[in-house]
Design a protein around this motif. Structure first.
Motif, PDB file in Angstrom:
ATOM      1  N   PHE A  78       0.868  -1.175   0.000  1.00  0.00           N
ATOM      2  CA  PHE A  78       0.000   0.000   0.000  1.00  0.00           C
ATOM      3  C   PHE A  78       0.908   1.229   0.000  1.00  0.00           C
ATOM      4  N   TRP A  79       0.909   1.981  -1.100  1.00  0.00           N
ATOM      5  CA  TRP A  79       1.857   3.079  -1.287  1.00  0.00           C
ATOM      6  C   TRP A  79       1.937   4.054  -0.106  1.00  0.00           C
ATOM      7  N   PRO A  80       0.818   4.573   0.404  1.00  0.00           N
ATOM      8  CA  PRO A  80       0.935   5.514   1.527  1.00  0.00           C
ATOM      9  C   PRO A  80       1.643   4.914   2.747  1.00  0.00           C
ATOM     10  N   GLU A  81       1.341   3.674   3.056  1.00  0.00           N
ATOM     11  CA  GLU A  81       1.976   3.027   4.204  1.00  0.00           C
ATOM     12  C   GLU A  81       3.465   2.806   3.952  1.00  0.00           C
ATOM     13  N   GLU A  82       3.807   2.339   2.754  1.00  0.00           N
ATOM     14  CA  GLU A  82       5.211   2.099   2.428  1.00  0.00           C
ATOM     15  C   GLU A  82       6.012   3.396   2.438  1.00  0.00           C
ATOM     16  N   LEU A  83       5.398   4.481   1.966  1.00  0.00           N
ATOM     17  CA  LEU A  83       6.070   5.774   1.995  1.00  0.00           C
ATOM     18  C   LEU A  83       6.345   6.199   3.439  1.00  0.00           C
ATOM     19  N   ALA A  84       5.346   6.012   4.305  1.00  0.00           N
ATOM     20  CA  ALA A  84       5.512   6.386   5.717  1.00  0.00           C
ATOM     21  C   ALA A  84       6.583   5.541   6.402  1.00  0.00           C
ATOM     22  N   LYS A  85       6.775   4.306   5.956  1.00  0.00           N
ATOM     23  CA  LYS A  85       7.798   3.428   6.539  1.00  0.00           C
ATOM     24  C   LYS A  85       9.206   3.768   6.054  1.00  0.00           C
ATOM     25  N   ASP A  86       9.301   4.381   4.885  1.00  0.00           N
ATOM     26  CA  ASP A  86      10.599   4.674   4.277  1.00  0.00           C
ATOM     27  C   ASP A  86      11.393   5.633   5.163  1.00  0.00           C
ATOM     28  N   PRO A  87      12.634   5.296   5.491  1.00  0.00           N
ATOM     29  CA  PRO A  87      13.440   6.176   6.353  1.00  0.00           C
ATOM     30  C   PRO A  87      13.600   7.595   5.806  1.00  0.00           C
ATOM     31  N   SER A  88      13.540   7.757   4.494  1.00  0.00           N
ATOM     32  CA  SER A  88      13.653   9.097   3.899  1.00  0.00           C
ATOM     33  C   SER A  88      12.462   9.985   4.236  1.00  0.00           C
ATOM     34  N   PHE A  89      11.352   9.373   4.665  1.00  0.00           N
ATOM     35  CA  PHE A  89      10.138  10.121   4.971  1.00  0.00           C
ATOM     36  C   PHE A  89       9.743  10.002   6.436  1.00  0.00           C
ATOM     37  N   GLN A  90      10.707   9.755   7.312  1.00  0.00           N
ATOM     38  CA  GLN A  90      10.386   9.590   8.725  1.00  0.00           C
ATOM     39  C   GLN A  90       9.923  10.884   9.381  1.00  0.00           C
ATOM     40  N   ASN A  91      10.063  12.012   8.672  1.00  0.00           N
ATOM     41  CA  ASN A  91       9.561  13.277   9.213  1.00  0.00           C
ATOM     42  C   ASN A  91       8.170  13.605   8.665  1.00  0.00           C
ATOM     43  N   ALA A  92       7.496  12.600   8.081  1.00  0.00           N
ATOM     44  CA  ALA A  92       6.192  12.844   7.473  1.00  0.00           C
ATOM     45  C   ALA A  92       5.129  11.877   7.986  1.00  0.00           C
ATOM     46  N   ASP A  93       3.934  12.410   8.185  1.00  0.00           N
ATOM     47  CA  ASP A  93       2.744  11.581   8.377  1.00  0.00           C
ATOM     48  C   ASP A  93       2.091  11.459   7.011  1.00  0.00           C
ATOM     49  N   VAL A  94       1.392  10.358   6.777  1.00  0.00           N
ATOM     50  CA  VAL A  94       0.804  10.111   5.464  1.00  0.00           C
ATOM     51  C   VAL A  94      -0.671   9.763   5.626  1.00  0.00           C
ATOM     52  N   LEU A  95      -1.499  10.479   4.882  1.00  0.00           N
ATOM     53  CA  LEU A  95      -2.949  10.284   4.904  1.00  0.00           C
ATOM     54  C   LEU A  95      -3.414   9.896   3.510  1.00  0.00           C
ATOM     55  N   SER A  96      -4.309   8.932   3.418  1.00  0.00           N
ATOM     56  CA  SER A  96      -4.964   8.620   2.152  1.00  0.00           C
ATOM     57  C   SER A  96      -6.415   9.087   2.280  1.00  0.00           C
ATOM     58  N   PHE A  97      -6.669  10.285   1.766  1.00  0.00           N
ATOM     59  CA  PHE A  97      -7.982  10.920   1.874  1.00  0.00           C
ATOM     60  C   PHE A  97      -8.939  10.275   0.879  1.00  0.00           C
ATOM     61  N   GLY A  98     -10.195  10.102   1.296  1.00  0.00           N
ATOM     62  CA  GLY A  98     -11.185   9.482   0.420  1.00  0.00           C
ATOM     63  C   GLY A  98     -12.488  10.230   0.379  1.00  0.00           C
ATOM     64  N   TYR A  99     -13.256   9.932  -0.631  1.00  0.00           N
ATOM     65  CA  TYR A  99     -14.584  10.509  -0.821  1.00  0.00           C
ATOM     66  C   TYR A  99     -15.393   9.514  -1.650  1.00  0.00           C
ATOM     67  N   LYS A 100     -16.707   9.634  -1.610  1.00  0.00           N
ATOM     68  CA  LYS A 100     -17.565   8.729  -2.362  1.00  0.00           C
ATOM     69  C   LYS A 100     -17.411   9.033  -3.849  1.00  0.00           C
ATOM     70  N   SER A 101     -17.098   8.018  -4.608  1.00  0.00           N
ATOM     71  CA  SER A 101     -16.878   8.199  -6.034  1.00  0.00           C
ATOM     72  C   SER A 101     -17.312   6.941  -6.768  1.00  0.00           C
ATOM     73  N   GLU A 102     -18.550   6.927  -7.134  1.00  0.00           N
ATOM     74  CA  GLU A 102     -19.107   5.781  -7.850  1.00  0.00           C
ATOM     75  C   GLU A 102     -20.358   6.244  -8.563  1.00  0.00           C
ATOM     76  N   CYS A 103     -20.979   5.375  -9.302  1.00  0.00           N
ATOM     77  CA  CYS A 103     -22.213   5.748  -9.987  1.00  0.00           C
ATOM     78  C   CYS A 103     -23.287   6.070  -8.951  1.00  0.00           C
ATOM     79  N   GLY A 104     -24.049   7.097  -9.237  1.00  0.00           N
ATOM     80  CA  GLY A 104     -25.096   7.515  -8.320  1.00  0.00           C
ATOM     81  C   GLY A 104     -24.781   8.862  -7.711  1.00  0.00           C
TER      82      GLY A 104
END
Length: 190
Positions: A78-104
């Motif tokens: 899962f890209w956001p989680e892997e990015l947060a685990k990467d030592p190069s990004f240890q000064n970052a929190d990572v959020l995967s923002f979502g919204y309803k996106s489907e037919c209807g």
């Protein structure tokens, strides 16, 4: 005798459970935590001492987890989680923002940008972030643009947006979206 054995094993079980709880609290298994601190519990990974927030935003017909997971190669990557685990990004929190996106019935881009503002305000209450960065796919890039142009100034603490990465964002519209709107009735495709 049987009663004594049952009560004795119950006592042992309680003592073992207590020690296990103490062990977990004192020795956490990881410094990276995915905490359900936001409405709807979007994937959010926190690093200790982070001062940067990286936000992933999906596109039409996507979702906060599936868009950033390559199911065919490794469904656990899962890209956001892997990015947060990467030592190069240890000064970052990572959020995967979502919204309803489907037919209807769905929200329009400006409403999604407002929800992004509300989510970011919840995180900015901590006072620890000095910058925001975005990674957006497809319509997620339009949401980021709308957020920056009209909602960023409404944050409780205005922090600079230092980078925006867009992937396949239809900045000039999309003929494919017009075609898809014949089959899927949603305001997002219009």
């Amino acid at each position: 005798m049987l009663k004594r054995l049952r009560s004795g094993s119950s006592l042992i079980w309680r003592a073992a459970s207590l020690w296990m709880l103490i062990f977990i609290c004192i020795f956490p298994t990881s410094t990276l935590q995915a905490n359900p601190v936001l409405p709807g519990n979007p994937p959010f990974f926190q690093n200790p001492n982070s001062d940067k927030l990286i936000v992933f935003i999906h596109g039409v017909n996507g979702n906060p987890r599936g868009t950033w997971t390559y199911k065919d190669a490794d469904p656990n990557f899962f890209w956001p989680e892997e990015l947060a685990k990467d030592p190069s990004f240890q000064n970052a929190d990572v959020l995967s923002f979502g919204y309803k996106s489907e037919c209807g019935p769905t929200l329009i881009i400006s409403e999604i940008a407002k929800n992004l503002e509300l989510t970011l305000n919840k995180l900015l209450e901590t006072g620890k972030y000095k910058s925001l960065e975005f990674v957006a796919h497809s319509m997620g890039g339009l949401v980021v643009r709308e957020f920056i142009l009209s909602r960023h100034k409404h944050l409780i603490k205005v922090v600079p947006v230092t980078s925006v990465i867009t992937l396949s964002t239809p900045n000039l519209g999309s003929g494919l979206a017009k075609f898809a709107s014949y089959f899927c009735k949603t305001i997002q495709l219009k």
